[in-house]
Motif scaffolding. Structure first.
Motif, mmCIF file in Angstrom:
data_model
loop_
_atom_site.group_PDB
_atom_site.id
_atom_site.type_symbol
_atom_site.label_atom_id
_atom_site.label_comp_id
_atom_site.label_asym_id
_atom_site.label_seq_id
_atom_site.Cartn_x
_atom_site.Cartn_y
_atom_site.Cartn_z
ATOM 1 N N ARG A 7 -24.656 -17.491 -11.262
ATOM 2 C CA ARG A 7 -23.735 -17.485 -12.410
ATOM 3 C C ARG A 7 -23.281 -16.057 -12.711
ATOM 4 N N MET A 8 -24.199 -15.085 -12.590
ATOM 5 C CA MET A 8 -23.829 -13.688 -12.791
ATOM 6 C C MET A 8 -22.760 -13.284 -11.776
ATOM 7 N N ARG A 9 -22.979 -13.625 -10.508
ATOM 8 C CA ARG A 9 -22.004 -13.303 -9.454
ATOM 9 C C ARG A 9 -20.645 -13.935 -9.754
ATOM 10 N N ASP A 10 -20.678 -15.190 -10.176
ATOM 11 C CA ASP A 10 -19.431 -15.891 -10.480
ATOM 12 C C ASP A 10 -18.661 -15.179 -11.590
ATOM 13 N N GLN A 11 -19.360 -14.773 -12.635
ATOM 14 C CA GLN A 11 -18.696 -14.126 -13.766
ATOM 15 C C GLN A 11 -18.263 -12.698 -13.429
ATOM 16 N N LEU A 12 -19.028 -12.022 -12.592
ATOM 17 C CA LEU A 12 -18.675 -10.656 -12.193
ATOM 18 C C LEU A 12 -17.492 -10.631 -11.231
ATOM 19 N N ALA A 13 -17.103 -11.785 -10.700
ATOM 20 C CA ALA A 13 -15.941 -11.855 -9.803
ATOM 21 C C ALA A 13 -14.686 -11.328 -10.494
ATOM 22 N N ALA A 14 -14.643 -11.380 -11.810
ATOM 23 C CA ALA A 14 -13.501 -10.854 -12.572
ATOM 24 C C ALA A 14 -13.317 -9.349 -12.353
ATOM 25 N N LEU A 15 -14.384 -8.667 -11.923
ATOM 26 C CA LEU A 15 -14.322 -7.224 -11.672
ATOM 27 C C LEU A 15 -13.899 -6.896 -10.235
ATOM 28 N N GLN A 16 -13.598 -7.908 -9.459
ATOM 29 C CA GLN A 16 -13.189 -7.738 -8.062
ATOM 30 C C GLN A 16 -14.185 -6.877 -7.278
ATOM 31 N N PRO A 17 -15.467 -7.221 -7.345
ATOM 32 C CA PRO A 17 -16.481 -6.390 -6.690
ATOM 33 C C PRO A 17 -16.392 -6.442 -5.172
ATOM 34 N N THR A 18 -16.699 -5.308 -4.561
ATOM 35 C CA THR A 18 -16.821 -5.264 -3.102
ATOM 36 C C THR A 18 -18.286 -5.382 -2.705
ATOM 37 N N GLN A 19 -19.189 -5.120 -3.645
ATOM 38 C CA GLN A 19 -20.633 -5.278 -3.422
ATOM 39 C C GLN A 19 -21.288 -5.640 -4.738
ATOM 40 N N ILE A 20 -22.270 -6.528 -4.659
ATOM 41 C CA ILE A 20 -23.100 -6.864 -5.814
ATOM 42 C C ILE A 20 -24.529 -7.027 -5.321
ATOM 43 N N GLU A 21 -25.461 -6.410 -6.028
ATOM 44 C CA GLU A 21 -26.881 -6.632 -5.780
ATOM 45 C C GLU A 21 -27.524 -6.920 -7.132
ATOM 46 N N ILE A 22 -28.238 -8.029 -7.207
ATOM 47 C CA ILE A 22 -28.921 -8.417 -8.433
ATOM 48 C C ILE A 22 -30.398 -8.566 -8.114
ATOM 49 N N ILE A 23 -31.224 -7.854 -8.869
ATOM 50 C CA ILE A 23 -32.669 -7.936 -8.691
ATOM 51 C C ILE A 23 -33.273 -8.431 -10.000
ATOM 52 N N ASP A 24 -34.044 -9.500 -9.899
ATOM 53 C CA ASP A 24 -34.709 -10.073 -11.066
ATOM 54 C C ASP A 24 -36.043 -9.359 -11.260
ATOM 55 N N ASP A 25 -36.135 -8.579 -12.330
ATOM 56 C CA ASP A 25 -37.359 -7.850 -12.659
ATOM 57 C C ASP A 25 -38.155 -8.535 -13.764
ATOM 58 N N SER A 26 -37.854 -9.779 -14.046
ATOM 59 C CA SER A 26 -38.475 -10.481 -15.170
ATOM 60 C C SER A 26 -39.999 -10.519 -15.058
ATOM 61 N N HIS A 27 -40.509 -10.632 -13.846
ATOM 62 C CA HIS A 27 -41.962 -10.722 -13.673
ATOM 63 C C HIS A 27 -42.684 -9.462 -14.161
ATOM 64 N N HIS A 28 -41.989 -8.342 -14.229
ATOM 65 C CA HIS A 28 -42.585 -7.101 -14.735
ATOM 66 C C HIS A 28 -42.683 -7.101 -16.261
ATOM 67 N N HIS A 29 -42.033 -8.067 -16.891
ATOM 68 C CA HIS A 29 -41.952 -8.084 -18.352
ATOM 69 C C HIS A 29 -42.511 -9.372 -18.936
ATOM 70 N N ALA A 30 -43.391 -10.030 -18.204
ATOM 71 C CA ALA A 30 -43.987 -11.280 -18.688
ATOM 72 C C ALA A 30 -44.660 -11.040 -20.034
ATOM 73 N N GLY A 31 -44.346 -11.905 -20.988
ATOM 74 C CA GLY A 31 -44.935 -11.789 -22.313
ATOM 75 C C GLY A 31 -44.302 -10.730 -23.188
ATOM 76 N N HIS A 32 -43.230 -10.116 -22.718
ATOM 77 C CA HIS A 32 -42.534 -9.069 -23.475
ATOM 78 C C HIS A 32 -42.016 -9.624 -24.797
ATOM 79 N N ALA A 33 -42.387 -9.009 -25.880
ATOM 80 C CA ALA A 33 -41.952 -9.466 -27.201
ATOM 81 C C ALA A 33 -40.431 -9.360 -27.341
ATOM 82 N N GLY A 34 -39.826 -10.380 -27.887
ATOM 83 C CA GLY A 34 -38.398 -10.350 -28.163
ATOM 84 C C GLY A 34 -37.514 -10.773 -27.011
ATOM 85 N N ALA A 35 -38.093 -11.088 -25.870
ATOM 86 C CA ALA A 35 -37.271 -11.462 -24.719
ATOM 87 C C ALA A 35 -36.547 -12.785 -24.946
#
Length: 89
Positions: A7-35
């Motif tokens: 979904r992020m890639r689909d929405q970022l298509a509006a920026l006409q990207p030539t490269q996109i890299e998305i890394i999910d770092d959520s596991h580093h923030h397990a239990g993070h307050a306010g997430a």
């Protein structure tokens, strides 16, 4: 429903990207307050639309493209936004 990264890639298509890299770092923030269930992501995006734009303007463009996802799906986003020339080694 599509995975968040797609979904992020689909929405970022509006920026006409030539490269996109998305890394999910959520596991580093397990239990993070306010997430609130939203994930933590690192985004690297290269777009010709960034030419002549300041870093802040580029980040605003990214946040604008992902606006609806920033409400629930994305809690934190680390952005690297470069022009095609800046992305060359």
């Amino acid at each position: 429903m599509k995975p968040i990264e797609q979904r992020m890639r689909d929405q970022l298509a509006a920026l006409q990207p030539t490269q996109i890299e998305i890394i999910d770092d959520s596991h580093h923030h397990a239990g993070h307050a306010g997430a609130g269930g939203g994930g933590h992501y690192r985004l690297s995006v290269v777009s010709p639309l960034f030419v002549g734009k300041s870093t802040m303007a580029r980040h605003r463009m990214v946040y604008s493209a992902l606006h609806d996802m920033m409400q629930h799906d994305i809690h934190a986003l680390n952005i690297s936004a470069k022009t095609p020339n800046e992305s060359q080694p």
